[in-house]
Each structure stands twice: as structure tokens, then as C-alpha cells.
Design a protein around this motif. Structure first.
Motif, short mmCIF file in Angstrom:
data_model
loop_
_atom_site.label_atom_id
_atom_site.label_comp_id
_atom_site.label_asym_id
_atom_site.label_seq_id
_atom_site.Cartn_x
_atom_site.Cartn_y
_atom_site.Cartn_z
N THR A 152 1.07 -1.41 -0.16
CA THR A 152 0.34 0.24 0.25
C THR A 152 1.02 1.03 0.19
O THR A 152 0.24 2.77 -0.28
CB THR A 152 -1.67 -0.11 1.06
OG1 THR A 152 -0.78 0.19 1.85
CG2 THR A 152 -1.95 -1.25 1.14
N PHE A 153 2.14 1.63 0.59
CA PHE A 153 2.93 2.37 0.51
C PHE A 153 3.69 2.49 -0.37
O PHE A 153 4.49 3.87 -1.34
CB PHE A 153 4.10 2.49 1.58
CG PHE A 153 4.74 1.26 1.00
CD1 PHE A 153 6.02 1.00 0.66
CD2 PHE A 153 5.03 0.02 1.33
CE1 PHE A 153 6.38 -0.20 0.12
CE2 PHE A 153 5.69 -1.22 1.41
CZ PHE A 153 6.70 -1.37 0.37
N CYS A 154 3.35 1.92 -1.82
CA CYS A 154 4.10 1.65 -3.29
C CYS A 154 3.66 2.51 -3.97
O CYS A 154 2.64 2.42 -4.17
CB CYS A 154 4.74 0.58 -3.82
SG CYS A 154 5.20 0.38 -5.30
N ALA A 155 3.76 3.78 -4.70
CA ALA A 155 3.88 4.35 -5.74
C ALA A 155 4.51 4.20 -6.81
O ALA A 155 4.43 4.77 -8.17
CB ALA A 155 4.42 5.70 -6.13
N GLY A 186 9.40 -4.52 -9.32
CA GLY A 186 8.69 -5.59 -9.11
C GLY A 186 8.42 -6.62 -9.17
O GLY A 186 9.39 -7.03 -10.10
N HIS A 187 7.74 -7.63 -8.86
CA HIS A 187 7.65 -8.66 -9.31
C HIS A 187 6.43 -9.85 -10.48
O HIS A 187 5.41 -9.13 -10.37
CB HIS A 187 6.59 -10.04 -7.83
CG HIS A 187 7.17 -9.24 -6.25
ND1 HIS A 187 7.39 -10.42 -5.12
CD2 HIS A 187 8.39 -8.46 -5.93
CE1 HIS A 187 8.07 -9.93 -4.09
NE2 HIS A 187 9.21 -8.61 -4.54
N HIS A 188 7.54 -9.92 -11.03
CA HIS A 188 6.86 -9.68 -12.53
C HIS A 188 5.82 -11.12 -12.92
O HIS A 188 6.31 -12.20 -12.41
CB HIS A 188 7.83 -9.20 -14.07
CG HIS A 188 6.70 -9.58 -15.23
ND1 HIS A 188 6.43 -10.62 -16.17
CD2 HIS A 188 7.11 -8.48 -16.01
CE1 HIS A 188 5.83 -9.87 -16.95
NE2 HIS A 188 6.31 -8.41 -16.89
N ASN A 239 0.86 -8.89 1.29
CA ASN A 239 0.96 -10.17 -0.11
C ASN A 239 2.34 -10.59 0.12
O ASN A 239 3.74 -10.56 -0.88
CB ASN A 239 0.87 -9.71 -1.14
CG ASN A 239 -0.70 -9.75 -1.14
OD1 ASN A 239 -1.63 -10.43 -0.24
ND2 ASN A 239 -1.43 -8.76 -1.50
N LYS A 240 3.62 -10.02 0.62
CA LYS A 240 5.68 -9.57 0.72
C LYS A 240 5.98 -10.59 1.57
O LYS A 240 4.91 -11.24 2.56
CB LYS A 240 5.97 -8.00 0.48
CG LYS A 240 7.35 -7.82 0.27
CD LYS A 240 7.86 -6.47 0.41
CE LYS A 240 8.27 -5.99 -0.70
NZ LYS A 240 7.66 -4.70 -0.50
N VAL A 241 7.32 -11.02 1.49
CA VAL A 241 7.59 -11.95 2.49
C VAL A 241 7.57 -11.66 3.64
O VAL A 241 7.34 -10.06 3.78
CB VAL A 241 8.92 -11.61 1.45
CG1 VAL A 241 10.38 -10.60 1.75
CG2 VAL A 241 9.74 -13.28 2.15
S1 SF4 Z 1 6.69 -5.67 -4.71
FE1 SF4 Z 1 5.73 -4.85 -5.74
S2 SF4 Z 1 3.67 -2.96 -4.79
FE2 SF4 Z 1 5.63 -3.86 -3.10
S3 SF4 Z 1 6.82 -2.24 -2.67
FE3 SF4 Z 1 8.03 -3.75 -4.87
S4 SF4 Z 1 7.26 -3.01 -6.77
FE4 SF4 Z 1 5.40 -2.03 -5.27
#
Ligand code: SF4
Length: 385
Positions: A74-77, A115-117, A194-196
């Protein structure tokens, strides 16, 4: 004579002066004390014991090979969904070409996190690292946060240790410190659910260290975390560093309040205050006694404040970082990279000696000519004495 104005700090001062480790409760006193003079003096003492007047930086390139990401922090732009007009996604040959376009003589480090493609196969990542290695044999590729390593483990169906081993064989030199955010579950659930997970992040760094891959560690602060949660984050890092000794530096990252869901939901438009940034750096410098370097990340706290931070425990100001996009997408107002001359001037005019390093902290050059602003440097040295 340095007077301690906060009597609660006296035992902490004595311990730091004797070079002893602080407990969690003593670390919290540093976050709460109104005695900023003493806090600064202690942080500077620890810094100067380790490095004297030296301040480190690296001539580096930044490249994000894709911003496509399905994770949704949610902090990511920075992240974009596939098909979004903002999205980009470079093939390995394009990555090599982009590095060639940005190349300047003397660059030693390439920092890549992305990003996580959802669709790129495991072979894509190995190919990218191998091609970079072949095209730029002297370039040290520092890439893939622990969060990305977990993603690569999922798509390759290999354990993270094996992923790291194969990337190292392909030419990976080091891991950046991203993906750590804040380890506390309460915060992680809200900002990066959803991250590690925290324990896995630490495990991946433990595994990297076991393979001789050095890493950094970050902490994203200034959003919904408490001060206890910040110190808990540092405490977990201090324990892992005791175990492995594999971290180069700790990098507090100030939350950037633009164009992300977290800022919108908090109604937050302000950046962290300079005082919060400096206090946080000082606490880190004193508490993380087993970390060589605390890094002031000028991209997020500005190049002006980073100069001040050299008296608050910071001994590394990262690098020229040519072409950064992640923090800028979220509102960072700093330039998209600084020249090497500017880095040298920033450090010298703060009265410190610039040391250009590579990704492994090998010294490339000590810029030990006279400071550009000798009067200011002299006054600073006197004030610190
Ligand atoms: S995992 Fe994806 S959404 Fe999360 S900070 Fe990295 S790029 Fe942004």
C-alpha cells in the motif's frame, strides 16, 4: 565539558562511552529523550570510533528492469499492472543497452530492484545477470531484494538458497536491503500483506551471507509504525548480524507521501520531519553496534539533511544513484542522481573526508584534498572536539 541534560540517559551515556551494547529499553530511551545534544554526541562518538572523519559513497547506476508487480504494497507508488500505460518491462538485451546508455567512466555498482513480474520465467533473470556480467565485466551487480528472491524461488520452484547460488554463479555480487519495510506483523499486514514475511526476509539474508553474498538492510519508517516497532526491527537485524556478520549497512528509508494508497488512507501529505530523520539515524547508529555503516539515503531525506546527518551517526551516503525511480514515484523531490563531484562537495563541505568505495566497500579513492569550505569544516571540527 558535555553536560547530559536528561538524567535518565546517564547510564546509557556511560555504556556507550565504554563501548557496551544497549538493551532494548535503553534503545527506547534514545527515541524518547529530549536531550538531542547528547543523542547527537553519542551517535557521532560511535561513528567516529568506527570511521573517524571518513564518509563513504559509491559511483553507482540505478536500473529498474520492470515496474510490473502483482504484490500491491500500500505504500508503493512505483508498481504498475500489466497493460498499464505506465508499465515497462525490459528484455535482458534492453537492460544491457540501458546500462550502456547511462554508463559513465568510473561507475562500479549497478543497483537493480524491481517489481514482481507475474510471467517472466526464471531463465530470464539468470540471462539478465549473465549478459550484464559479460558486457560489463568490472561492474558489480547488486540486485534482487529478499522479496524478489522469494518470488524467484516460487517461479523457479527452487529453494531460495539454490536461487541465490545460481544467481551468484551467473554474476550477482550483492543483495540490496529492500523488502524489509517494518518487520512487525501488525504493520506488515497493513502495508505489505502479500510480500515476503519478516522471518523469511531474515532467512534469505542469512542464506545469502552463508554463500558469501553481502547484503544491506533497510527499514521503511514514518507511516503507521510505533517507535517500539522501529527498534524491534533493528533488534532483529542486530541478532542476525551477530550470527552472520554479513550486512554492510543499515538504511532507514523515510516514507514518501505521494501517489500511494497508504498515504491516501492516512490522509498524509507530509514528509517525515528532519528531526525524526536525524533521531532515527542516531538511534540506529548507537543501537546497531555490530553494523559498520548507517546510510543516509539522500534521495528520501534530501541532500541538505544528509550533510547534517554526518554528525548524527551516518558514515555512508549511498551514491550518485543515476536515474532512481522508486522513491521519486512516491514524491521524493531530490534530483534523479547526483554527480560524483557533487557527492564529494557535499561531504567535504560538511567537514568530512569523502571515500569513494565499490559495492564491497573496497576503497576506490580517498578524496583527501582540503575541504572546499575550510572555515565551515574548521568550525565543525571544533564543535565536535
Ligand atoms: S513488491 Fe511490488 S508493490 Fe511492493 S514495493 Fe515492490 S514494486 Fe511496490
Amino acid at each position: 565539558m558535555n553536560r547530559v541534560r536528561d538524567p535518565k540517559l546517564l547510564p546509557v551515556v556511560e555504556k556507550v562511552e565504554r563501548g557496551e551494547r544497549l538493551s532494548f529499553e535503553e534503545g527506547m530511551l534514545l527515541y524518547h529523550t529530549p536531550d538531542l545534544n547528547t543523542l547527537m554526541r553519542l551517535a557521532n562518538l560511535v561513528r567516529e570510533r568506527k570511521h573517524g572523519d571518513k564518509t563513504f559513497f559509491v559511483h553507482s547506476l540505478r536500473l529498474e528492469f520492470t515496474n510490473i508487480c502483482y504484490v500491491g504494497c500500500t505504500f508503493c507508488a512505483f508498481a504498475a499492472r500489466k497493460g498499464d500505460p505506465r508499465a515497462w518491462d525490459y528484455d535482458p538485451d534492453v537492460v544491457v543497452e540501458k546500462v550502456r546508455e547511462k554508463w559513465e567512466p568510473g561507475i562500479t555498482e549497478l543497483h537493480m530492484s524491481s517489481g514482481h513480474h507475474p510471467n517472466r520465467p526464471w531463465s530470464y533473470y539468470l540471462e539478465m545477470v549473465s549478459k550484464l556480467r559479460a558486457a560489463f565485466p568490472t561492474l558489480q551487480v547488486k540486485a534482487f531484494t529478499a522479496a524478489e528472491i522469494e518470488h524467484l524461488s516460487k517461479i523457479s520452484k527452487k529453494p531460495t538458497l539454490e536461487v541465490l547460488r545460481e544467481l551468484k554463479e551467473a554474476g550477482l555480487a550483492a543483495l540490496p536491503g529492500g523488502g524489509a519495510e517494518i518487520f512487525a506483523d501488525r504493520v506488515r499486514r497493513q502495508i505489505a500483506k502479500n510480500k515476503v514475511k519478516a522471518e523469511k526476509w531474515l532467512q534469505i539474508h542469512r542464506e545469502a551471507h552463508s554463500l558469501g553474498i553481502r547484503t544491506n538492510a533497510t527499514m521503511l519508517y514514518g507511516h503507521i509504525e510505533t517507535l517500539e516497532e522501529r527498534l524491534d526491527h533493528m533488534d532483529r537485524l542486530r541478532k542476525l548480524q551477530d550470527e552472520t556478520g554479513g550486512f554492510h549497512s543499515f538504511i532507514p528509508l523515510a516514507f514518501q507521501p505521494d501517489a500511494n494508497d497508504l498515504a491516501k488512507s492516512l490522509g498524509k501529505r507530509e514528509f517525515t520531519t528532519g528531526l525524526d530523520d536525524l533521531r532515527n539515524l542516531a538511534v540506529a547508529r548507537i543501537y546497531l553496534d555490530n553494523f559498520d555503516h548507517i546510510k543516509g539515503y539522500w534521495v528520501m531525506i534530501s541532500s541538505d539533511l544528509v550533510q547534517v546527518s554526518l554528525d548524527w551517526g551516518v558514515s555512508d551516503i549511498d551514491g550518485t544513484i543515476i536515474d532512481e525511480h522508486i522513491a521519486h514515484a512516491a514524491g521524493a523531490t531530490s534530483p534523479l542522481g547526483l554527480s560524483k563531484q557533487k557527492m564529494v562537495e557535499m561531504i567535504q563541505s560538511a567537514g568530512r573526508v569523502p571515500v569513494e568505495r565499490d559495492a564491497f566497500y573496497n576503497v576506490v579513492k580517498v578524496w583527501n584534498q582540503l575541504p572546499l569550505v575550510p572555515e565551515k569544516a574548521k568550525a565543525l571540527a571544533k564543535a565536535r572536539a
